[in-house]
Write a protein that holds these residues in place. Structure first.
Motif, short mmCIF file in Angstrom:
data_model
loop_
_atom_site.label_atom_id
_atom_site.label_comp_id
_atom_site.label_asym_id
_atom_site.label_seq_id
_atom_site.Cartn_x
_atom_site.Cartn_y
_atom_site.Cartn_z
N ILE A 92 33.75 43.63 40.74
CA ILE A 92 33.69 42.23 41.19
C ILE A 92 34.17 41.29 40.07
CG2 ILE A 92 32.15 40.37 41.94
CD1 ILE A 92 32.75 42.32 44.16
N SER A 93 33.88 41.64 38.81
CA SER A 93 34.41 40.82 37.72
C SER A 93 35.93 40.84 37.71
CB SER A 93 33.87 41.29 36.37
OG SER A 93 32.51 40.93 36.24
N LEU A 94 36.50 42.00 38.02
CA LEU A 94 37.98 42.07 38.08
C LEU A 94 38.51 41.18 39.20
CD1 LEU A 94 38.62 45.88 37.48
CD2 LEU A 94 39.38 44.00 36.03
N ILE A 95 37.81 41.21 40.34
CA ILE A 95 38.22 40.33 41.45
C ILE A 95 38.12 38.87 41.02
CG2 ILE A 95 37.65 39.58 43.81
CD1 ILE A 95 38.55 42.42 43.85
N LEU A 96 37.04 38.55 40.31
CA LEU A 96 36.86 37.17 39.86
C LEU A 96 37.91 36.79 38.81
CD1 LEU A 96 32.98 36.93 39.71
CD2 LEU A 96 34.49 35.84 41.37
N ALA A 97 38.31 37.77 38.00
CA ALA A 97 39.37 37.49 37.03
C ALA A 97 40.62 37.03 37.78
CB ALA A 97 39.67 38.73 36.18
N GLY A 98 40.89 37.66 38.91
CA GLY A 98 42.04 37.27 39.71
C GLY A 98 41.86 35.90 40.33
N LYS A 99 40.72 35.69 40.95
CA LYS A 99 40.53 34.45 41.71
C LYS A 99 40.26 33.27 40.79
CE LYS A 99 38.15 32.46 45.62
NZ LYS A 99 37.70 31.25 44.94
N VAL A 100 39.22 33.41 39.96
CA VAL A 100 38.79 32.31 39.10
C VAL A 100 39.76 32.12 37.93
CG1 VAL A 100 36.96 31.62 37.52
CG2 VAL A 100 36.39 32.55 39.75
N GLY A 101 40.22 33.25 37.35
CA GLY A 101 41.11 33.17 36.19
C GLY A 101 42.39 32.43 36.52
N SER A 102 43.00 32.76 37.65
CA SER A 102 44.27 32.09 37.97
C SER A 102 44.02 30.62 38.27
CB SER A 102 44.96 32.78 39.15
OG SER A 102 44.15 32.72 40.29
N ARG A 103 42.88 30.33 38.86
CA ARG A 103 42.57 28.94 39.15
C ARG A 103 42.43 28.12 37.86
NH1 ARG A 103 39.84 25.39 43.01
NH2 ARG A 103 39.41 23.65 41.65
N ILE A 104 41.68 28.68 36.92
CA ILE A 104 41.46 27.96 35.65
C ILE A 104 42.78 27.75 34.93
CG2 ILE A 104 40.44 28.15 33.34
CD1 ILE A 104 38.05 29.55 34.57
N ALA A 105 43.57 28.84 34.80
CA ALA A 105 44.82 28.73 34.03
C ALA A 105 45.79 27.77 34.70
CB ALA A 105 45.45 30.10 33.87
N PHE A 195 29.27 39.09 29.61
CA PHE A 195 30.39 39.33 28.70
C PHE A 195 31.72 39.12 29.42
CE2 PHE A 195 32.76 41.57 25.50
CZ PHE A 195 32.01 41.36 24.36
N PHE A 196 31.83 39.68 30.62
CA PHE A 196 33.08 39.55 31.39
C PHE A 196 33.30 38.08 31.81
CE2 PHE A 196 32.38 44.17 32.97
CZ PHE A 196 32.78 44.65 31.73
N VAL A 226 45.37 36.37 34.25
CA VAL A 226 44.76 37.40 35.08
C VAL A 226 44.96 38.78 34.46
CG1 VAL A 226 44.78 38.52 37.33
CG2 VAL A 226 45.03 36.04 37.17
N VAL A 227 46.20 39.05 34.03
CA VAL A 227 46.49 40.38 33.46
C VAL A 227 45.67 40.62 32.20
CG1 VAL A 227 48.29 41.77 32.38
CG2 VAL A 227 48.79 40.49 34.47
N VAL A 228 45.72 39.65 31.28
CA VAL A 228 45.02 39.86 30.00
C VAL A 228 43.52 39.94 30.21
CG1 VAL A 228 44.55 38.89 27.73
CG2 VAL A 228 46.86 38.83 28.64
N SER A 229 42.93 39.07 31.05
CA SER A 229 41.47 39.19 31.19
C SER A 229 41.10 40.49 31.91
CB SER A 229 40.81 37.95 31.82
OG SER A 229 41.61 37.32 32.73
N SER A 230 41.93 40.97 32.84
CA SER A 230 41.61 42.24 33.49
C SER A 230 41.64 43.40 32.48
CB SER A 230 42.61 42.54 34.60
OG SER A 230 42.58 41.52 35.56
N ILE A 231 42.67 43.40 31.64
CA ILE A 231 42.77 44.47 30.64
C ILE A 231 41.56 44.42 29.70
CG2 ILE A 231 44.07 45.27 28.62
CD1 ILE A 231 46.62 44.45 30.12
N ILE A 233 38.62 43.25 30.32
CA ILE A 233 37.41 43.68 31.04
C ILE A 233 37.33 45.21 31.06
CG2 ILE A 233 36.37 43.83 33.34
CD1 ILE A 233 37.22 40.94 33.79
N ILE A 234 38.45 45.85 31.36
CA ILE A 234 38.47 47.32 31.42
C ILE A 234 38.15 47.91 30.04
CG2 ILE A 234 39.94 49.32 31.81
CD1 ILE A 234 39.38 47.99 34.39
N LEU A 235 38.77 47.36 29.00
CA LEU A 235 38.54 47.87 27.64
C LEU A 235 37.08 47.69 27.22
CD1 LEU A 235 41.68 46.72 25.59
CD2 LEU A 235 41.04 49.04 26.29
N PHE A 236 36.58 46.46 27.41
CA PHE A 236 35.21 46.20 26.96
C PHE A 236 34.19 46.92 27.83
CE2 PHE A 236 37.09 42.83 24.41
CZ PHE A 236 36.35 42.99 23.25
N ASN A 237 34.57 47.21 29.07
CA ASN A 237 33.66 47.97 29.93
C ASN A 237 33.38 49.34 29.30
OD1 ASN A 237 32.11 48.52 32.22
ND2 ASN A 237 33.82 49.62 33.16
#
Ligand SMILES: Nc1ncnc2c1ncn2[C@@H]1O[C@H](COP(=O)(O)OP(=O)(O)O)[C@@H](O)[C@H]1O
Ligand SMILES: [Mg+2]
Lengths: 246, 248
Positions: A92-105, A195-196, A226-231, A233-237
């Motif tokens: 769900i954090s990855l989904i939010l990275a897509g939705k919320v991240g693109s909105r913020i940027a 953290f995410f 979106v790409v950088v925050s997703s990456i 998230i995966i790394l820190f996970n």
């Protein structure tokens, strides 16, 4: 080299973000706006995905239990573990990275290229603090709420699927959900979520703020966020899972 | 009065401003003119501190802006109004909220008083019944007016306008130019305007500084500009069909 340069600029930006807002009242106002934009408006997609994922995990598990030695309550147990430990906090954090991240940027990027950020600076407003701080705080508060909501719905989705398909009885499913429950797993999930949430809001804020040029660059900044925050998230996970579960 | 002393600014290897020194007088409309890409916007952004200069100083009435930190600059910033090329209105806010924004941010006046001030400045720029519209619902000329209203809401001592009539038709341009000139004289503001429009130069140029490839090439006013033998300036002034025919 470019990586270190970006990290340096990110740290400098964050040091401008984490300062006292000029006016508490305006900050509160912006915070409530962001609760709406970053939190409430994500409820629908989070609910939809959680229900269906919970259902799919339950159905998959039920079909794959063919040994009579494994009790059917394992279905509820598996749904609970996978939803709480990984699905809700990470997916769900990855989904939010897509939705919320693109909105913020894109929002901040547009303000940059149309000189709205310059207009703030000219007035003497710390634009980094004014624009990014409320988004980070709102994400830190809203994302855990969304994730807990997602956990409930994931488990509920599994139950509905079992009731509809009659693969497992309600008693068995609920017994599985309660089996060996450890409160620590919720703490673990919420820690990751926080953290995410910070990664999503601060990294997207950074890419928006750094935008230069025009509409094309705003689109690029939003993709990059979106790409950088997703990456990340995966790394820190992986890192957090190692740290917290050992 | 604002004074620029030997300002240099480079971007990478691109030397954009070369030793620019210039004075801008109080109560006057001070123009900076030059071709596109000559460095007008960069000069203006150096004056207000949106860009840091490589060397040189900017003095606001005996206060050396260049050596101040963010907190110290904040005091001067509250005396500055700026009109951006694309108006730069906050597009998530209504006209009313846009104009009230600096008042909300930096004053503790009661709402009624702020509201009164907003109505006053909107009226001053000849806008009525637009308080509740969003910027996207306004025409280019109206957006400029709202931006002027926002810039003067805090009663600035210094007003900066970057190409105030870009994207406007000649008639609307004239109206905006005149408005800036009137406000400047009325409130005795030190106003600096970037433009490449000769109409604006001839109607409002109390002082005119011509920038050529990042250098201060010529200084004068709207009257002397027509009678100079500076070649680059003449090319600029009489560069269009209309002006060259008029010269003949
Ligand atoms: N942020 C920037 N980064 C790098 N170069 C810039 C930047 N802003 C302006 N320039 C360069 O400075 C020069 C002058 O630009 P500018 O001041 O915008 O011209 P104008 O006189 O049309 O306003 C141009 O060559 C432009 O490429
Ligand atoms: Mg320009």
């Amino acid at each position: 080299m470019k990586l270190f340069d970006s990290i340096g600029r990110y740290v400098i930006l964050m040091s401008r973000v984490f300062t006292k807002p000029q006016k508490a009242k305006i900050f509160r106002h912006r915070l409530f706006d962001e609760f709406q934009h970053l939190g409430i408006e994500s409820l629908g997609i989070v609910a939809f995905i959680s229900m269906f994922m919970g259902a799919v995990v339950a159905i998959q598990t039920a079909y794959n239990i063919d040994s009579p030695l494994i009790p059917l309550s394992m279905v509820g147990f598996t749904v609970r573990q996978s939803v709480i430990l990984e699905f809700s906090p990470t997916v769900i954090s990855l989904i939010l990275a897509g939705k919320v991240g693109s909105r913020i940027a894109s929002e901040i990027g547009t303000m940059r290229v149309t000189e709205q950020i310059d207009a703030l600076e000219i007035m003497g407003v710390n634009s980094a603090n004014h624009l990014i701080f409320p988004k980070i705080v709102a994400s830190l508060i809203m994302n855990p709420i969304l994730i807990v909501f997602s956990m409930w719905l994931g488990i509920l989705g599994g139950w509905i699927a079992m009731m509809a398909s009659k693969l497992v009885t309600s008693t068995d499913y609920v017994y599985g959900i309660r089996l060996d429950f450890e409160g620590f797993t919720i703490f673990y999930a919420l820690f990751k979520t926080l953290f995410f949430a910070f990664i999503i809001s601060s990294v997207s804020g950074f890419y928006g703020y750094e935008t230069r040029g025009g509409a094309l660059e705003v689109g690029q900044a939003s993709t990059k966020a979106v790409v950088v925050s997703s990456i990340l998230i995966i790394l820190f996970n992986l890192v957090l899972t190692q740290l917290l579960l050992t | 009065m604002i004074e620029a002393k030997q300002i240099n600014k480079t971007f990478g290897g691109n030397h954009v401003l070369k030793n620019v020194s210039c004075m801008f007088d109080r109560g006057k409309t001070n123009l900076i003119i030059g071709q596109s890409g000559s460095g007008k916007t960069v000069l203006m952004k150096c004056l207000v501190g949106l860009f840091e200069v490589d060397s040189g100083q900017v003095i606001y009435d005996d206060r050396n802006f260049s050596v101040m930190n963010f907190e110290q600059r904040k005091n001067i910033r509250q005396e500055i109004g700026m009109l951006f090329q694309g108006s730069a209105l906050f597009d998530s806010m209504t006209v009313m909220e846009n104009v009230m924004f600096p008042l909300n941010m930096f004053t503790v006046h009661p709402y009624e008083e702020k509201r009164e001030r907003v109505n006053f400045v909107l009226k001053r720029v000849n806008l009525e019944n637009v308080e509740n519209l969003m910027p996207s619902e306004l025409s280019g000329g109206m957006r400029k007016r709202v931006a002027i209203a926002r810039a003067i809401a805090m009663n600035p001592k210094y007003l900066f306008c970057d190409e105030p009539n870009s994207g406007l038709d000649p008639q609307t341009s004239g109206v905006i130019d005149l408005l800036i000139k009137e406000i400047t004289e009325e409130y005795q503001i030190t106003t600096i305007v970037n433009t490449h429009d000769m109409n604006s130069v001839l109607s409002t140029g109390d002082t005119v500084a011509f920038i050529f490839k990042g250098e201060l090439w010529w200084k004068g006013n709207k009257d002397t500009i027509l009678h100079t033998d500076n070649k680059e300036l003449n090319d600029f002034v009489f560069g269009t069909e209309l002006t060259s025919r008029l010269k003949k």
